[in-house]
Motif scaffolding. Structure first.
Motif, PDB file in Angstrom:
ATOM      1  N   ALA A  27       0.851  -1.220  -0.096  1.00 24.80           N
ATOM      2  CA  ALA A  27      -0.031   0.025  -0.152  1.00 24.80           C
ATOM      3  C   ALA A  27       0.865   1.292   0.096  1.00 24.80           C
ATOM      4  O   ALA A  27       2.024   1.330   0.260  1.00 24.80           O
ATOM      5  CB  ALA A  27      -0.878   0.000   1.209  1.00 24.80           C
ATOM      6  N   ARG A  28       0.267   2.463  -0.462  1.00 23.19           N
ATOM      7  CA  ARG A  28       0.882   3.748  -0.309  1.00 23.19           C
ATOM      8  C   ARG A  28       0.671   4.276   1.012  1.00 23.19           C
ATOM      9  O   ARG A  28      -0.820   4.370   1.225  1.00 23.19           O
ATOM     10  CB  ARG A  28       0.428   4.493  -1.445  1.00 23.19           C
ATOM     11  CG  ARG A  28       0.768   3.994  -2.967  1.00 23.19           C
ATOM     12  CD  ARG A  28      -0.136   4.775  -3.974  1.00 23.19           C
ATOM     13  NE  ARG A  28      -1.792   4.569  -3.681  1.00 23.19           N
ATOM     14  CZ  ARG A  28      -2.578   4.750  -4.196  1.00 23.19           C
ATOM     15  NH1 ARG A  28      -2.179   5.920  -5.306  1.00 23.19           N
ATOM     16  NH2 ARG A  28      -3.922   4.413  -4.083  1.00 23.19           N
ATOM     17  N   VAL A  29       1.607   4.455   1.645  1.00 27.41           N
ATOM     18  CA  VAL A  29       1.192   4.948   3.223  1.00 27.41           C
ATOM     19  C   VAL A  29       2.019   6.510   3.288  1.00 27.41           C
ATOM     20  O   VAL A  29       3.231   6.501   3.164  1.00 27.41           O
ATOM     21  CB  VAL A  29       1.961   3.919   4.183  1.00 27.41           C
ATOM     22  CG1 VAL A  29       1.632   4.388   5.563  1.00 27.41           C
ATOM     23  CG2 VAL A  29       1.375   2.389   4.012  1.00 27.41           C
ATOM     24  N   ALA A  30       1.120   7.107   4.054  1.00 24.96           N
ATOM     25  CA  ALA A  30       1.381   8.594   4.300  1.00 24.96           C
ATOM     26  C   ALA A  30       1.802   8.581   5.815  1.00 24.96           C
ATOM     27  O   ALA A  30       0.920   8.351   6.556  1.00 24.96           O
ATOM     28  CB  ALA A  30       0.715   9.666   3.613  1.00 24.96           C
TER      29      ALA A  30
ATOM     30  N   TYR B 205       5.844  -1.704   1.563  1.00 25.84           N
ATOM     31  CA  TYR B 205       5.004  -0.541   1.337  1.00 25.84           C
ATOM     32  C   TYR B 205       5.628   0.657   0.626  1.00 25.84           C
ATOM     33  O   TYR B 205       6.752   0.624   0.754  1.00 25.84           O
ATOM     34  CB  TYR B 205       4.188  -0.130   2.562  1.00 25.84           C
ATOM     35  CG  TYR B 205       5.194   0.257   3.632  1.00 25.84           C
ATOM     36  CD1 TYR B 205       5.616   1.599   3.846  1.00 25.84           C
ATOM     37  CD2 TYR B 205       5.705  -0.860   4.669  1.00 25.84           C
ATOM     38  CE1 TYR B 205       6.648   1.766   4.786  1.00 25.84           C
ATOM     39  CE2 TYR B 205       6.608  -0.410   5.500  1.00 25.84           C
ATOM     40  CZ  TYR B 205       7.108   0.800   5.797  1.00 25.84           C
ATOM     41  OH  TYR B 205       8.097   1.283   6.478  1.00 25.84           O
ATOM     42  N   VAL B 206       4.884   1.620   0.151  1.00 27.80           N
ATOM     43  CA  VAL B 206       5.478   2.667  -0.606  1.00 27.80           C
ATOM     44  C   VAL B 206       5.329   3.966   0.388  1.00 27.80           C
ATOM     45  O   VAL B 206       3.930   4.197   0.783  1.00 27.80           O
ATOM     46  CB  VAL B 206       4.633   2.954  -1.914  1.00 27.80           C
ATOM     47  CG1 VAL B 206       5.210   4.275  -2.424  1.00 27.80           C
ATOM     48  CG2 VAL B 206       4.856   2.004  -2.925  1.00 27.80           C
ATOM     49  N   LEU B 207       6.135   4.229   0.929  1.00 25.85           N
ATOM     50  CA  LEU B 207       6.105   5.493   1.962  1.00 25.85           C
ATOM     51  C   LEU B 207       5.938   6.848   0.891  1.00 25.85           C
ATOM     52  O   LEU B 207       7.054   7.153   0.153  1.00 25.85           O
ATOM     53  CB  LEU B 207       7.443   5.539   2.681  1.00 25.85           C
ATOM     54  CG  LEU B 207       7.348   6.432   4.048  1.00 25.85           C
ATOM     55  CD1 LEU B 207       6.240   5.700   4.959  1.00 25.85           C
ATOM     56  CD2 LEU B 207       8.504   6.342   4.801  1.00 25.85           C
ATOM     57  N   VAL B 208       4.939   7.445   1.431  1.00 24.47           N
ATOM     58  CA  VAL B 208       4.581   8.934   0.608  1.00 24.47           C
ATOM     59  C   VAL B 208       4.905  10.011   1.644  1.00 24.47           C
ATOM     60  O   VAL B 208       4.393   9.975   2.881  1.00 24.47           O
ATOM     61  CB  VAL B 208       3.205   8.912   0.359  1.00 24.47           C
ATOM     62  CG1 VAL B 208       2.897  10.313  -0.443  1.00 24.47           C
ATOM     63  CG2 VAL B 208       2.932   7.516  -0.833  1.00 24.47           C
TER      64      VAL B 208
ATOM     65  N   SER C  86       4.695  13.815   3.070  1.00 23.30           N
ATOM     66  CA  SER C  86       3.621  14.818   3.039  1.00 23.30           C
ATOM     67  C   SER C  86       4.076  15.870   4.003  1.00 23.30           C
ATOM     68  O   SER C  86       4.587  15.700   5.025  1.00 23.30           O
ATOM     69  CB  SER C  86       2.195  14.211   3.624  1.00 23.30           C
ATOM     70  OG  SER C  86       2.266  13.673   4.676  1.00 23.30           O
TER      71      SER C  86
ATOM     72  N   ASP D 279      -5.062   9.007  -3.519  1.00 20.62           N
ATOM     73  CA  ASP D 279      -3.855   9.046  -4.046  1.00 20.62           C
ATOM     74  C   ASP D 279      -2.958   8.205  -3.041  1.00 20.62           C
ATOM     75  O   ASP D 279      -1.738   8.187  -3.434  1.00 20.62           O
ATOM     76  CB  ASP D 279      -3.448  10.557  -4.148  1.00 20.62           C
ATOM     77  CG  ASP D 279      -4.077  11.213  -5.218  1.00 20.62           C
ATOM     78  OD1 ASP D 279      -4.537  10.427  -6.388  1.00 20.62           O
ATOM     79  OD2 ASP D 279      -4.490  12.321  -5.111  1.00 20.62           O
ATOM     80  N   VAL D 280      -3.417   7.997  -1.686  1.00 22.21           N
ATOM     81  CA  VAL D 280      -2.628   7.246  -0.806  1.00 22.21           C
ATOM     82  C   VAL D 280      -3.613   6.284  -0.377  1.00 22.21           C
ATOM     83  O   VAL D 280      -5.082   6.633  -0.501  1.00 22.21           O
ATOM     84  CB  VAL D 280      -1.828   8.053   0.375  1.00 22.21           C
ATOM     85  CG1 VAL D 280      -0.976   8.822  -0.528  1.00 22.21           C
ATOM     86  CG2 VAL D 280      -2.855   8.810   0.983  1.00 22.21           C
ATOM     87  N   ASP D 281      -3.216   5.201   0.312  1.00 22.57           N
ATOM     88  CA  ASP D 281      -4.184   4.036   0.799  1.00 22.57           C
ATOM     89  C   ASP D 281      -4.379   4.087   2.461  1.00 22.57           C
ATOM     90  O   ASP D 281      -5.261   3.586   2.939  1.00 22.57           O
ATOM     91  CB  ASP D 281      -3.580   2.813   0.375  1.00 22.57           C
ATOM     92  CG  ASP D 281      -3.500   2.556  -1.094  1.00 22.57           C
ATOM     93  OD1 ASP D 281      -4.358   2.942  -1.635  1.00 22.57           O
ATOM     94  OD2 ASP D 281      -2.412   2.313  -1.431  1.00 22.57           O
TER      95      ASP D 281
END
Length: 512
Positions: free
Chosen positions: A331-334, A360-363, A365, A379-381
């Motif tokens: 997942a995309r995680v902020a 996971y994909v670290l986003v 912010s 846009d993030v999960d």
């Protein structure tokens, strides 16, 4: 002009205004004007308003915990129509309320006092009478609140007014000698041709950091109290603003930073004298672990007091099929920015659930609100944030898209509680968020007030006397009522400042 605001009496045809109408018509005009103003009133009468406010409070607590004793309507104002075209209005009121059972706003396991302000449609400063410690049955509160109403046929239906946003302290000092540099800088920014968006972002970032550093360096004296808080609009900023006394001189200011990790570094290097730091971040900082591994142990950090708990929030969209944190693989995680305590804690929470970097994909912010907007937009999960509950920005995002909170796994919590000093088990209580069906098991850090070891003991004592002072003249905002002498050392994971140790030792001796 709305129909309710037009006068159609033939008397007005005698002239261009009321003064030219025949005297026999003036009495009719006064009656008509009174009827007109009454017809223009938006929302329910005081009895209906009191009933609606009471219903909001009963739904919050699940029982009659706080009773409306009296209410006085203070007027109304139109709002933009709802999406379905129905007219809306906000109704303002003053109310006197009384507790029907004991309540402790500083009880970390109970409903936050900020929820009372939410239910009343009041700002942090709009509820008077809450103070740290147990409040007895019969204790009265005063509230300057508001309710939003939507027109439904011939009736008005109430809904909650979103909580007001605390003003963010801004500004930075400047010296006369700096005038020329400021003018040169303005010339560069204003006249450089083709300043692209990326260039503008670089300039803004550098200027922001420069202003922060200038403000901190100008506050090296012993007068006033400047604190490194966190991102603009964040919970640390809101809490510091809530400390403002209603009737006393306010000598506290704050400077915005990236968060706990940045604050710890600034305190250790002497760039700041006071700062807010998560308890787990502080523990890692003094031992040179986690986010502080690259810098080594920070040896100049000293705890002053614990302020309030910060539960770990793991937020996902309700429409997605994530039923656990372990399910976030891929997942995309902020999870906050690189200088935040949230980033430090989130990585450990994910690791305890079997998710390592790369799983996971670290986003990135810059602001928590930005992360929630990305989540609502798809846009993030997931968004992970270590923040006081209720998290005001989360309620705003939940109005855009249905959201839910994921609980921490019990085995993962055991691992974290044993291996990460400063994290304690804590459930986000039921009804903290209207869309939350039950309590959510999680862990919480403690927001610590931390100082540089170089700060004099006398300064620490004055700060603690300010924080724990009481009395009507020192009434503060709702958030500040979470302060508690009984919990002043809960979650303290680093050495106490000598001034704080002496203060609490004297407090303990005086109560024996």
């Amino acid at each position: 002009m709305p129909w309710c605001c037009r006068l159609t009496s033939p008397c007005l045809r005698w002239g261009s205004d009321v003064t030219t109408a025949p005297r026999c018509c003036l009495g009719w005009l006064l009656v008509a004007l009174a009827v007109t103003l009454a017809g223009c009133t938006r929302g329910p009468d005081p009895a209906g308003l009191q009933q609606d406010v009471q219903q909001q409070l009963d739904e919050l607590f699940g029982s009659r915990m706080l009773e409306v004793q009296s209410i006085k309507r203070q007027g109304s104002a139109p709002l933009a129509a709802k999406a379905d075209g129905r007219p809306q209005a906000v109704v303002y009121y003053n109310a006197v309320l009384a507790f029907t059972a004991p309540y402790d706003p500083s009880d970390w396991s109970g409903l936050s006092p900020e929820l009372i302000a939410n239910a009343l449609g009041a700002t942090d400063e709009g509820v008077i009478g809450l103070a740290g410690g147990r409040i007895g049955k019969g204790t009265e509160l005063r509230a300057y609140g508001s309710m939003i109403y939507a027109r439904d046929g011939k009736t008005w239906q109430a809904s909650l007014l979103p909580r007001g946003t605390a003003q963010v302290a801004t500004g930075a000092g400047s010296a006369v000698k700096a005038t020329e540099l400021i003018e040169r800088l303005a010339s560069i920014v204003n006249t450089t041709p083709g300043l692209h968006e990326a260039d503008d972002e670089i300039v803004a970032q550098e200027l922001g950091e420069a202003l922060r550093d200038i403000k901190l360096r100008l506050n090296r004296g012993d007068e006033g109290w400047l604190i490194a808080s966190g991102p603009a609009g964040g919970e640390y900023v809101r809490f510091v603003e809530s400390l403002r006394p209603r009737s006393e001189k306010w000598s506290v200011a704050q400077v915005n930073t990236d968060g706990s990790v940045t604050n710890a570094l600034m305190l250790d290097t002497g760039e700041a004298r006071f700062g807010l730091v998560q308890s787990d971040v502080a523990a890692a900082a003094v031992t040179g672990q986690g986010a502080s591994a690259a810098h080594g142990p920070l040896r100049h950090l000293r705890a002053v007091t614990a302020l309030f708990p910060e539960p770990v929030h793991v937020v996902v969209r309700a429409a997605d099929d994530f039923d656990s944190i372990a399910a976030l693989r891929g997942a995309r995680v902020a999870a906050g920015n690189r200088g935040s305590g949230t980033r430090h804690t989130a990585l450990q929470v994910l690791r305890a659930h079997g998710l390592n970097p790369g799983d996971y994909v670290l986003v990135d912010s810059d602001q928590p609100a930005e992360a929630l907007q990305l989540l609502a937009a798809g846009d993030v999960d997931a968004v992970i944030e270590v923040v006081s509950a209720p998290w005001a920005q989360l309620n705003t995002a939940a109005a855009q898209a249905p959201l839910q909170l994921l609980p921490l796994d019990s085995a993962a919590m055991s691992i974290l509680a044993e291996t990460v000093p400063g994290l304690v088990p804590l459930s986000i209580p039921e009804r903290t968020y209207a869309w939350q069906p039950g309590g959510v098991p999680t862990l919480a850090a403690t927001a610590l007030l931390v100082a540089s070891a170089a700060v004099p003991d006398a300064s620490i004592r004055r700060v603690l006397e300010f924080l724990y002072a009481s009395g009507p003249e020192l009434e503060r905002g709702v958030s500040a009522s979470r302060l508690s002498r009984e919990r002043a050392l809960v979650g303290v994971t680093i050495p106490l400042h000598d001034g704080a140790a002496a203060f609490f030792a004297a407090e303990k001796q005086s109560t024996q």
